[in-house]
Motif scaffolding. Sequence first.
Motif, PDB file in Angstrom:
ATOM      1  N   LEU A 165       0.806  -1.222   0.000  1.00 17.62           N
ATOM      2  CA  LEU A 165       0.000   0.000   0.000  1.00 17.62           C
ATOM      3  C   LEU A 165       0.841   1.275   0.000  1.00 17.62           C
ATOM      4  CD1 LEU A 165      -2.739  -1.181   2.522  1.00 17.62           C
ATOM      5  CD2 LEU A 165      -3.029  -0.833   0.054  1.00 17.62           C
ATOM      6  N   GLY A 166       2.165   1.148  -0.145  1.00 16.65           N
ATOM      7  CA  GLY A 166       3.030   2.315  -0.280  1.00 16.65           C
ATOM      8  C   GLY A 166       3.368   3.002   1.016  1.00 16.65           C
ATOM      9  N   MET A 167       3.428   2.244   2.127  1.00 20.56           N
ATOM     10  CA  MET A 167       3.634   2.852   3.443  1.00 20.56           C
ATOM     11  C   MET A 167       4.971   2.484   4.086  1.00 20.56           C
ATOM     12  SD  MET A 167      -0.237   2.074   4.810  1.00 20.56           S
ATOM     13  CE  MET A 167      -0.075   2.970   6.351  1.00 20.56           C
ATOM     14  N   VAL A 168       5.818   1.782   3.354  1.00 19.74           N
ATOM     15  CA  VAL A 168       7.069   1.288   3.954  1.00 19.74           C
ATOM     16  C   VAL A 168       8.301   1.864   3.260  1.00 19.74           C
ATOM     17  CG1 VAL A 168       8.457  -0.758   4.464  1.00 19.74           C
ATOM     18  CG2 VAL A 168       5.962  -0.837   4.740  1.00 19.74           C
ATOM     19  N   ARG A 169       8.370   1.724   1.966  1.00 18.18           N
ATOM     20  CA  ARG A 169       9.574   2.132   1.240  1.00 18.18           C
ATOM     21  C   ARG A 169       9.502   3.595   0.813  1.00 18.18           C
ATOM     22  NH1 ARG A 169       8.678  -3.178  -0.210  1.00 18.18           N
ATOM     23  NH2 ARG A 169       7.140  -2.564  -1.775  1.00 18.18           N
ATOM     24  N   PRO A 170      10.613   4.332   0.919  1.00 20.90           N
ATOM     25  CA  PRO A 170      10.633   5.726   0.452  1.00 20.90           C
ATOM     26  C   PRO A 170      10.620   5.782  -1.063  1.00 20.90           C
ATOM     27  CG  PRO A 170      12.840   5.054   1.082  1.00 20.90           C
ATOM     28  CD  PRO A 170      11.932   3.907   1.455  1.00 20.90           C
ATOM     29  N   SER A 171      10.253   6.928  -1.599  1.00 17.37           N
ATOM     30  CA  SER A 171      10.272   7.117  -3.053  1.00 17.37           C
ATOM     31  C   SER A 171      10.871   8.479  -3.371  1.00 17.37           C
ATOM     32  CB  SER A 171       8.859   7.026  -3.629  1.00 17.37           C
ATOM     33  OG  SER A 171       8.020   7.987  -3.026  1.00 17.37           O
ATOM     34  N   VAL A 211       6.768  16.521   1.986  1.00 16.20           N
ATOM     35  CA  VAL A 211       7.691  15.590   2.637  1.00 16.20           C
ATOM     36  C   VAL A 211       7.097  15.142   3.964  1.00 16.20           C
ATOM     37  CG1 VAL A 211       9.949  15.330   3.718  1.00 16.20           C
ATOM     38  CG2 VAL A 211       9.747  16.544   1.543  1.00 16.20           C
ATOM     39  N   THR A 212       6.989  13.832   4.137  1.00 14.24           N
ATOM     40  CA  THR A 212       6.501  13.253   5.380  1.00 14.24           C
ATOM     41  C   THR A 212       7.289  11.962   5.630  1.00 14.24           C
ATOM     42  OG1 THR A 212       4.515  12.529   6.562  1.00 14.24           O
ATOM     43  CG2 THR A 212       4.591  12.079   4.190  1.00 14.24           C
ATOM     44  N   ALA A 213       6.732  11.026   6.381  1.00 13.32           N
ATOM     45  CA  ALA A 213       7.336   9.703   6.555  1.00 13.32           C
ATOM     46  C   ALA A 213       6.580   8.710   5.682  1.00 13.32           C
ATOM     47  CB  ALA A 213       7.258   9.277   8.022  1.00 13.32           C
ATOM     48  N   PRO A 214       7.232   7.650   5.201  1.00 15.24           N
ATOM     49  CA  PRO A 214       6.546   6.703   4.314  1.00 15.24           C
ATOM     50  C   PRO A 214       5.224   6.182   4.873  1.00 15.24           C
ATOM     51  CG  PRO A 214       8.894   6.268   4.265  1.00 15.24           C
ATOM     52  CD  PRO A 214       8.676   7.317   5.334  1.00 15.24           C
ATOM     53  N   ILE A 215       5.150   5.929   6.166  1.00 18.26           N
ATOM     54  CA  ILE A 215       3.941   5.369   6.758  1.00 18.26           C
ATOM     55  C   ILE A 215       2.743   6.301   6.606  1.00 18.26           C
ATOM     56  CG2 ILE A 215       4.443   6.255   9.067  1.00 18.26           C
ATOM     57  CD1 ILE A 215       3.209   3.712  10.218  1.00 18.26           C
ATOM     58  N   TYR A 216       3.000   7.614   6.484  1.00 16.64           N
ATOM     59  CA  TYR A 216       1.914   8.589   6.401  1.00 16.64           C
ATOM     60  C   TYR A 216       1.627   9.050   4.969  1.00 16.64           C
ATOM     61  CZ  TYR A 216       3.021   8.979  11.384  1.00 16.64           C
ATOM     62  OH  TYR A 216       3.279   8.701  12.708  1.00 16.64           O
ATOM     63  N   VAL A 217       2.367   8.555   3.978  1.00 19.00           N
ATOM     64  CA  VAL A 217       2.217   9.076   2.612  1.00 19.00           C
ATOM     65  C   VAL A 217       0.783   8.967   2.099  1.00 19.00           C
ATOM     66  CG1 VAL A 217       2.815   8.645   0.197  1.00 19.00           C
ATOM     67  CG2 VAL A 217       4.626   8.980   1.883  1.00 19.00           C
ATOM     68  N   VAL A 274       6.264  12.460  -0.839  1.00 14.64           N
ATOM     69  CA  VAL A 274       7.333  11.471  -0.675  1.00 14.64           C
ATOM     70  C   VAL A 274       7.629  11.265   0.811  1.00 14.64           C
ATOM     71  CG1 VAL A 274       8.405  11.968  -2.893  1.00 14.64           C
ATOM     72  CG2 VAL A 274       9.178  13.203  -0.863  1.00 14.64           C
ATOM     73  N   GLY A 275       8.112  10.074   1.119  1.00 12.44           N
ATOM     74  CA  GLY A 275       8.524   9.750   2.475  1.00 12.44           C
ATOM     75  C   GLY A 275      10.025   9.846   2.628  1.00 12.44           C
ATOM     76  N   VAL A 276      10.458  10.194   3.811  1.00 20.34           N
ATOM     77  CA  VAL A 276      11.880  10.308   4.126  1.00 20.34           C
ATOM     78  C   VAL A 276      12.581   8.970   3.901  1.00 20.34           C
ATOM     79  CG1 VAL A 276      13.499  10.636   6.046  1.00 20.34           C
ATOM     80  CG2 VAL A 276      11.547  12.175   5.781  1.00 20.34           C
ATOM     81  N   ASP A 277      13.762   9.018   3.304  1.00 22.87           N
ATOM     82  CA  ASP A 277      14.575   7.810   3.107  1.00 22.87           C
ATOM     83  C   ASP A 277      15.369   7.554   4.383  1.00 22.87           C
ATOM     84  OD1 ASP A 277      16.308   5.807   2.415  1.00 22.87           O
ATOM     85  OD2 ASP A 277      16.959   6.724   0.536  1.00 22.87           O
ATOM     86  N   ILE A 325      -3.289   2.807   8.244  1.00 25.15           N
ATOM     87  CA  ILE A 325      -4.198   2.381   7.176  1.00 25.15           C
ATOM     88  C   ILE A 325      -5.579   2.975   7.438  1.00 25.15           C
ATOM     89  CG2 ILE A 325      -5.414   0.385   6.191  1.00 25.15           C
ATOM     90  CD1 ILE A 325      -2.803  -1.214   6.591  1.00 25.15           C
ATOM     91  N   ARG A 326      -5.982   2.953   8.698  1.00 25.02           N
ATOM     92  CA  ARG A 326      -7.257   3.594   9.049  1.00 25.02           C
ATOM     93  C   ARG A 326      -7.203   5.090   8.741  1.00 25.02           C
ATOM     94  NH1 ARG A 326     -11.860   4.537  11.495  1.00 25.02           N
ATOM     95  NH2 ARG A 326     -12.036   6.112  13.137  1.00 25.02           N
ATOM     96  N   SER A 327      -6.106   5.769   9.075  1.00 23.85           N
ATOM     97  CA  SER A 327      -5.989   7.199   8.771  1.00 23.85           C
ATOM     98  C   SER A 327      -6.138   7.448   7.273  1.00 23.85           C
ATOM     99  CB  SER A 327      -4.634   7.733   9.249  1.00 23.85           C
ATOM    100  OG  SER A 327      -4.516   7.657  10.652  1.00 23.85           O
ATOM    101  N   ALA A 328      -5.519   6.590   6.470  1.00 17.92           N
ATOM    102  CA  ALA A 328      -5.605   6.748   5.018  1.00 17.92           C
ATOM    103  C   ALA A 328      -7.042   6.556   4.533  1.00 17.92           C
ATOM    104  CB  ALA A 328      -4.673   5.756   4.325  1.00 17.92           C
ATOM    105  N   VAL A 329      -7.727   5.554   5.067  1.00 12.75           N
ATOM    106  CA  VAL A 329      -9.119   5.304   4.686  1.00 12.75           C
ATOM    107  C   VAL A 329      -9.985   6.526   5.009  1.00 12.75           C
ATOM    108  CG1 VAL A 329     -11.179   3.986   5.335  1.00 12.75           C
ATOM    109  CG2 VAL A 329      -9.037   2.792   4.829  1.00 12.75           C
ATOM    110  N   ARG A 330      -9.809   7.072   6.183  1.00 10.05           N
ATOM    111  CA  ARG A 330     -10.631   8.218   6.585  1.00 10.05           C
ATOM    112  C   ARG A 330     -10.338   9.432   5.704  1.00 10.05           C
ATOM    113  NH1 ARG A 330     -10.730   9.690  12.574  1.00 10.05           N
ATOM    114  NH2 ARG A 330     -12.843  10.340  12.037  1.00 10.05           N
ATOM    115  N   SER A 331      -9.059   9.638   5.370  1.00  8.09           N
ATOM    116  CA  SER A 331      -8.702  10.753   4.508  1.00  8.09           C
ATOM    117  C   SER A 331      -9.261  10.558   3.101  1.00  8.09           C
ATOM    118  CB  SER A 331      -7.177  10.903   4.462  1.00  8.09           C
ATOM    119  OG  SER A 331      -6.802  12.041   3.735  1.00  8.09           O
TER     120      SER A 331
END
Length: 320
Positions: free
Chosen positions: A92-98, A251-257, A279-282, A305-311
Amino acid sequence: MQSADAAPSTGMVAEQITAEVSAWVGSASLRGLVRHFGGDWPAGDLAEVLRFLDDFSARHWDFRQGRERPEAREPTLDARTSRLVLDAAATLGMVRPSLPARGAYAHLVVLGGLAHACVRRVAYAAHLLRTGVRVTGEVAVLGSFRPLSEWERATLADAGLPADDTEVDVLDTAVRRVFGVTAPTEQDGVDAGHPHHSWSSRTYRPAGLPPVRVLAAPSSEPHRRRAHTADTQRFWAEHVQLAPGDATLMVTAPIYVPFQHCDALRTLAVPYGCGIDTVGVDPALADLAVLPEQTLTPGRYLQEIRSAVRSMRALHDLLR
């Protein structure tokens, strides 16, 4: 889901965003998580799926219960469930930076957060600028007057950093240290006697780089809560006079992208017609070694994941 170009019409923007939201929430990974936690996927349209996921995640994945993130309960999960959650978070794109999708942007926006995250994100923004990302407007570092927790103060002290009082203090200290500046060239604000009502703006001008503005926003619901991410984004957009077509890098952290990208689409891309990349911080960069990332548990990923769903639900409601 981390990039959205400005489009020539609201209809085209809505179609693109709706397609991306539908792909994210309908992914096999998220369906598998819901099934594993005992849910039956609904047969309705995207609005019904988002409503279901919001309600389902409230029952099974909301470990904050209205509290700040450091105060969230950590659930007890078996090894199989933990692996499933971590695999889903990666998909879901929440772990690796880009990396940023473009080489140049009108603005670069650093989102605040917990103290260690503030320091890391400011350092990463400076790294991006010094390694080739061009910004023609300003770097905006966004936060609020949220008081730091004792855990955050201890984290800063353990790293040999000043024990500031609020989130925006940490951001300001990080900007001074990372960008080598000592005093703002412009500053403004209102001290209303309460952090939910107050705001401040400080602009620094580091040599050879775009201006850096540190902004603390007031809450849009001061009687209920502190300023949140969407409040800080709206407040900044009003200050900078964000224009249609302005490409903006968040710029945020990958978990919050996923969560914060959708907030930015709702508060910036749709009303202002600007393009958004998030993008999330490397975590591998040596520049960030002063404050390593905290351990991200399966429980933390389920919560976000819940935060993303609500957003995504709020974004989709806006576009309907």
